[in-house]
Motif scaffolding. Structure first.
Motif, PDB file in Angstrom:
ATOM      1  N   VAL A 156       6.254   0.794   3.578  1.00  0.00           N
ATOM      2  CA  VAL A 156       6.702   1.263   2.271  1.00  0.00           C
ATOM      3  C   VAL A 156       8.022   0.564   1.973  1.00  0.00           C
ATOM      4  O   VAL A 156       9.039   0.875   2.596  1.00  0.00           O
TER       5      VAL A 156
ATOM      6  N   SER B  81       3.436   7.157   1.642  1.00  0.00           N
ATOM      7  CA  SER B  81       3.615   5.983   0.783  1.00  0.00           C
ATOM      8  C   SER B  81       3.984   6.376  -0.642  1.00  0.00           C
ATOM      9  O   SER B  81       4.781   5.683  -1.290  1.00  0.00           O
TER      10      SER B  81
ATOM     11  N   TYR C 131      -1.256   0.890   3.597  1.00  0.00           N
ATOM     12  CA  TYR C 131      -0.254   1.933   3.877  1.00  0.00           C
ATOM     13  C   TYR C 131       0.450   1.708   5.202  1.00  0.00           C
ATOM     14  O   TYR C 131       0.777   2.648   5.922  1.00  0.00           O
TER      15      TYR C 131
ATOM     16  N   ARG D 213       8.319   6.694  -1.895  1.00  0.00           N
ATOM     17  CA  ARG D 213       8.451   5.412  -2.575  1.00  0.00           C
ATOM     18  C   ARG D 213       9.903   5.185  -2.988  1.00  0.00           C
ATOM     19  O   ARG D 213      10.685   6.121  -3.143  1.00  0.00           O
TER      20      ARG D 213
ATOM     21  N   GLN E 148       4.068  -2.820  -5.258  1.00  0.00           N
ATOM     22  CA  GLN E 148       4.199  -1.376  -5.094  1.00  0.00           C
ATOM     23  C   GLN E 148       2.954  -0.690  -5.630  1.00  0.00           C
ATOM     24  O   GLN E 148       2.450  -1.012  -6.700  1.00  0.00           O
TER      25      GLN E 148
END
Length: 564
Positions: free
Chosen positions: A524, A360, A521, A364, A395
């Protein structure tokens, strides 16, 4: 169709006479073409049949005949290229144009877009892959969803403002929050002439119980003709909204479907499929449609292979590839979802929290964006995603201390024929390689291939409308999240959706779900992309407004005649 050899023979004569009409003899033609007198006559006759020349033979030996050129070399090449395009042979079209991509672009630009056939409007649109799964009961990609909406109907539909409207049901009522009644339109027929009956609707609705979105359906019944009752295990104040989903389209009973139903589906919608192969999809307006017959008589979707798509035209799925020349701010909108990485929290490396956190943070969107080729960013109109939907900022904060848990081989799955996924996958591979991680790619062709033996799955939400509630259908049935998540956590998300269904005063928990998917998680977010309708292809069409799937509703557009 004229052969490539005939074109070469024409060009040989054209070059010899510099494209000028000439007085000549048949013997001269035999020498120029290096053939017999008999073959020379055959060639001249064929060239004349094609309308490329006129040949006026003179009576008597030694007298001069007339050779008149009716087409230039470029005209003939372009004419042949168009004929090859009629057959979907892009490579051959490029070949007769001497591998000149710019010429091919010009030919296709004049060939595609709005045309007229037998006085009726037709539109030809380019696409980069075949549309090979049009069965609404099966998993499909975004563009297939759009086509299915042109071919089928549900009991309800969403209008241009995404409000629920009648479709095959002209009226409905909630007898209780657990008991809904729908009143059907009589006289509706499928494209093959089969009359839509109450029994067919009941049979189709019963199949919905295999979808998580409709798992609360307990019983389907009919208290009287043209009336269908749906009884639920728990309250759902939004059932008419769910019945506008693609999977809820009314289909023929299984025993009445042909073996090729996936690619030649039979629905009740405004268009019927008359051709669907690896070269073209052709939709024909259905004269027996219960609503207004489409004003656009035929829609042809042409498959421009991946090899040539960058030379010729983007698909409607990658709208910014022609850049600012093609679009203005009013013509485009961000897709209502995003591309994302789906982590296998069930039995992949990401089952471990350490690995899930590593993926994650290391993968990103901003880290990936730095390594993406600039051309890909521009071509797709990519925008970093900070949440599932544009404007959502979920995020997770960057974690500089996040380290690789251990050395391992990471399996990444993606659709092989997606315009962006191969490039994105290679960027992910390069990022992981800097940490000493080995990557193995698993490529697949169709959405029906459920891949559980992977660690990361490149996906796109493919949400069919811009309503936040559309996330419910995506999360429950279209995302494969259930198969790749912890059962306990997935049950929590289902519970949030069910609690909202039961309370008409409650706001849909879209942002909470989006935040939870990231904080656990599970996904993503990668990128949003711009969707729009090509003015070059569709400029003559009225009401060609881009929808959430990046296309426009074929049944609602029309061609405005040019002023004389």
């Amino acid at each position: 169709m004229s052969s490539p050899r005939l074109r070469v023979q024409f060009e040989t004569l054209f070059e010899h006479f510099h494209g000028e009409d000439a007085d000549t003899q048949l013997d001269d033609v035999t020498n120029i073409l290096c053939c017999t007198r008999r073959n020379a006559r055959i060639v001249l006759n064929k060239l004349e049949e094609e309308g490329w020349i006129e040949w006026h033979p003179a009576a008597g030996r030694g007298k001069l005949s007339q050779l008149l050129f009716k087409r230039s070399r470029a005209d003939v090449s372009e004419n042949l290229a168009r004929r090859y395009l009629d057959e979907g042979k892009v490579s051959q079209a490029l070949s007769v144009l001497d591998q000149d991509a710019s010429k091919l672009t010009q030919v296709i630009q004049s060939y595609l877009g709005v045309q007229h056939s037998h006085g009726l409007p037709v539109i030809r649109l380019p696409y980069y892959r075949p549309l090979s799964m049009l069965n609404p009961l099966k998993s499909m990609r975004r563009s297939e969803r759009h086509i299915v909406r042109q071919v089928f109907n549900g009991l309800t539909r969403l209008d241009d403002d995404e409000n629920v409207q009648p479709d095959l049901a002209h009226h409905w009522e909630a007898i209780t929050p657990e008991h809904w009644r729908f009143y059907l339109r009589p006289g509706v027929r499928f494209h093959n002439g089969t009359l839509l009956t109450t029994d067919i609707v009941q049979d189709s609705l019963r199949h919905l119980r295999s979808f998580h979105l409709f798992a609360h359906i307990e019983r389907i019944s009919s208290p009287s003709e043209w009336v269908v009752d749906i009884q639920l295990a728990h309250a759902d104040h939004y059932l008419p909204l769910w019945l506008s989903e693609t999977c809820a389209n009314i289909v023929l009973p299984e025993e009445q479907r042909q073996d090729d139903f996936d690619i030649y589906p039979v629905g009740t919608g405004p268009y019927k499929v008359v051709m669907n192969d690896d070269k073209r999809l052709i939709l024909q307006a259905y004269d027996g449609y219960f609503g207004y017959r489409p004003l656009l008589d035929r829609v042809e979707v042409w498959v421009i292979s991946e090899v040539h798509s960058s030379l010729v035209f983007p698909s409607i799925d990658i709208p910014s590839q022609l850049g600012q020349r093609m679009y203005s701010k009013e013509d485009v909108d961000l897709d209502p979802g995003c591309m994302y990485l789906l982590l296998n929290r069930h039995n992949g490396l990401a089952k471990s929290d350490d690995w899930a956190q590593y993926f994650s943070h290391r993968l990103r969107a901003l880290n990936v964006m730095r390594l993406m080729p600039e051309s890909s960013i521009i071509d797709m109109g990519l925008v970093p995603a900070h949440g599932l939907k544009p404007g959502w900022h979920h995020q997770l904060p960057a974690n500089a201390e996040c380290v690789l848990p251990s050395k391992a081989r990471v399996k990444i799955a993606y659709q092989a024929n997606h315009p962006m996924f191969p490039t994105l996958a290679n960027v992910l591979k390069s990022i992981l390689a800097t940490d000493g991680v080995t990557v193995e790619f698993v490529k697949y062709e169709t959405e029906s291939e459920l891949l559980l033996d992977v660690d990361i799955w490149l996906q796109s939400t493919g949400i069919a409308n811009r309503r936040d509630e559309a996330l419910a259908a995506w999360l429950l049935d279209d995302s494969h999240i259930q198969q790749l998540s912890s059962p306990k956590v997935f049950a929590k998300w289902v519970g949030q959706i069910d609690a909202w269904r039961c309370d008409p005063q409650r706001e849909f928990p879209g942002r909470e779900l989006g935040q939870s998917l990231l904080s656990h998680y599970q996904i993503v977010p990668m990128f949003h992309c711009w969707l729009g309708v090509s003015k070059d292809q569709c400029g003559a069409l009225q009401n060609a407004k881009s929808n959430a799937l990046g296309w426009f509703d074929f049944s609602r557009v029309w061609v405005k005649p040019e002023r004389s």
